[in-house]
Design an enzyme around this catalytic site. Structure first.
Site, short mmCIF file in Angstrom:
data_model
loop_
_atom_site.label_atom_id
_atom_site.label_comp_id
_atom_site.label_asym_id
_atom_site.label_seq_id
_atom_site.Cartn_x
_atom_site.Cartn_y
_atom_site.Cartn_z
N GLU A 193 -6.35 -5.89 1.06
CA GLU A 193 -5.95 -5.43 2.39
C GLU A 193 -7.15 -5.05 3.26
O GLU A 193 -7.66 -3.94 3.18
CB GLU A 193 -5.01 -4.21 2.28
CG GLU A 193 -4.56 -3.69 3.66
CD GLU A 193 -3.64 -2.47 3.61
OE1 GLU A 193 -3.33 -1.98 2.51
OE2 GLU A 193 -3.23 -2.01 4.69
N ARG A 237 4.95 2.08 7.74
CA ARG A 237 5.65 2.75 8.85
C ARG A 237 6.77 1.93 9.44
O ARG A 237 7.85 2.44 9.74
CB ARG A 237 4.63 3.12 9.95
CG ARG A 237 3.77 4.29 9.58
CD ARG A 237 2.55 4.38 10.44
NE ARG A 237 1.54 3.36 10.12
CZ ARG A 237 0.38 3.23 10.73
NH1 ARG A 237 0.08 4.04 11.74
NH2 ARG A 237 -0.48 2.32 10.37
N SER A 257 1.83 -3.24 9.21
CA SER A 257 2.34 -3.04 10.57
C SER A 257 1.35 -2.29 11.46
O SER A 257 1.40 -2.45 12.68
CB SER A 257 3.71 -2.36 10.56
OG SER A 257 3.67 -1.12 9.90
N LYS A 259 -3.20 -8.95 2.59
CA LYS A 259 -2.43 -8.06 3.46
C LYS A 259 -3.28 -7.73 4.69
O LYS A 259 -4.00 -6.74 4.71
CB LYS A 259 -2.05 -6.79 2.69
CG LYS A 259 -1.34 -5.74 3.52
CD LYS A 259 -0.69 -4.66 2.69
CE LYS A 259 -0.14 -3.57 3.58
NZ LYS A 259 0.70 -2.61 2.87
C1 5MM Z 1 1.69 3.54 3.55
O1 5MM Z 1 0.36 3.75 3.97
C2 5MM Z 1 -0.64 3.26 3.07
C3 5MM Z 1 -1.52 4.34 2.56
O2 5MM Z 1 -2.34 4.85 3.55
P1 5MM Z 1 -3.29 6.14 3.23
O3 5MM Z 1 -4.05 5.86 1.98
O4 5MM Z 1 -4.14 6.25 4.46
O5 5MM Z 1 -2.39 7.30 3.06
C4 5MM Z 1 -1.40 2.10 3.74
O6 5MM Z 1 -2.41 1.55 2.93
C5 5MM Z 1 -0.40 1.06 4.03
O7 5MM Z 1 0.01 0.45 2.83
C6 5MM Z 1 -0.93 -0.01 4.95
O8 5MM Z 1 -1.83 0.48 5.89
C7 5MM Z 1 0.24 -0.62 5.69
O9 5MM Z 1 1.02 0.39 6.25
P2 5MM Z 1 1.51 0.23 7.74
O10 5MM Z 1 2.19 1.56 8.04
O11 5MM Z 1 0.30 -0.01 8.58
O12 5MM Z 1 2.47 -0.92 7.71
#
Ligand code: 5MM
Length: 339
Positions: A178, A292, A261, A220
């Protein structure tokens, strides 16, 4: 079973042309922020009950093939004492695990960041596997600014992603790679396209150097959008820019692209995925791995109340179903009002 066939079996279960991946791997600080937005305190118990509700949502397995968990959740059980990972697996949702340990500034590259957690990764993965994890996720974060990401930032982050992915494959765990280019800022969609393209090029060069088998990993990435301080772009435009940049940088050997997202609204993230799939002829499956954009409506419905769990589960499954339709290019925004 050889390592390779083990990895292949996981890919086959995750990538079926119909389903995406739920990102429920918020670390301590992030989940506390999400809970605070609906007036809930983050405690071991509140996190367990929220995530247990998500994972036991009826019919979720029809639209979601995997879930990315935070380490704490992998060790938690539901009220009946059944491990949450097992509850997910029971409805054909493969449990995965976030293995990076957060990020900090990258010395020598002002404004860029780097993610920690490579030391002891192999051993940790062996432990996670025993608890049921079949795939892993590691996120590198790239702030987008006039000077960022720097050349050093591009190189260092790509190296870390590739080292992580190589260790995962050696342990029989499918790596999700990612590289998140942040939406924050006032950059144009053209600049976002150029930066994402450079990031993906550097990541795939590094994956190649480290001998990562592209057929046995998932990507990702962010979608190509204008900065969050600018007016939103139409789904058609986001899709065209995103697909053009991906085609230039991501080898066709990668089986699937699961977008994050990144701060898009749930409706926007679904509409953009739909537009991407409607363009057609992509060499990879185009799917979702939203955090999110899948969870926001569920979180808002739950608000920490036991009696709202059904509504929260319904909201999650609804979002997952709409994204499943977007994978097929069959989503229409009238569906947002229809149910
Ligand atoms: C769910 O958020 C994940 C963990 O983030 P932190 O380590 O900052 O708490 C994050 O890696 C997430 O899997 C991705 O960014 C995708 O999430 P979004 O909300 O951007 O779809």
């Amino acid at each position: 079973m050889t390592l390779q066939s083990e990895l292949q079996a996981t890919i086959a279960e995750l990538v079926d042309g119909q389903r995406g991946i739920l990102a429920a791997d918020e670390s301590g600080g992030t989940i506390a922020k999400r809970f605070a937005s609906v007036g809930v305190e983050s405690t071991e118990q509140s996190r367990r009950s929220y995530r247990s509700a998500l994972l036991t949502s009826e019919e979720l397995g029809e639209y979601v093939s995997g879930v990315i968990l935070f380490e704490e959740t992998l060790g938690q059980c539901d009220d009946q004492g059944i491990p949450l990972a097992q509850r997910a697996a029971a409805q054909k949702i493969l449990p995965g695990i976030k293995v990076d340990r957060g990020k900090g500034p990258l010395p020598g590259a002002l404004g860029d960041t780097i993610t920690f957690g490579l030391d002891g990764l192999g051993e940790r993965l062996r432990g996670y596997k025993k608890l049921g994890a079949r795939f892993a996720k590691w996120r590198e974060v790239y702030p987008l600014g006039p000077e960022n990401p720097t050349e050093l930032g591009l190189h260092a982050n790509a190296e870390v992603l590739a080292r992580y992915a190589a260790v995962c494959q050696r342990e029989g765990v499918v790596p999700i790679v990612e590289p998140e280019v942040l939406m924050d800022g006032n950059h144009s969609i053209e600049r976002s396209a150029a930066v994402n393209e450079r990031v993906w090029h550097s990541v795939f060069h590094a994956l190649h150097r480290h001998g990562v088998i592209l057929e046995l990993m998932l990507l990702k990435p962010s979608m190509v959008t204008p900065g969050s301080e600018c007016a939103r772009a139409e789904p058609q435009q986001v899709a065209e820019y995103t697909l053009r940049s991906l085609r230039r940088a991501v080898p066709a050997a990668v089986p699937s692209i699961h977008f994050l997202s990144g701060g898009q609204s749930p409706e926007e993230a679904t509409a953009n995925l739909n537009a991407l799939n409607r363009l057609g002829n992509a060499p990879w499956q185009l799917s979702f791995s939203y955090g999110r954009a899948l969870q926001q409506p569920a979180l808002a419905a739950w608000r920490g109340r036991e009696e709202h769990i059904c509504a929260a589960q319904g909201a999650l499954v609804r979002r997952a179903r709409l994204n499943h339709l977007a994978m097929l290019g069959q989503y229409r925004d009238s569906l947002e009002r229809a149910e």
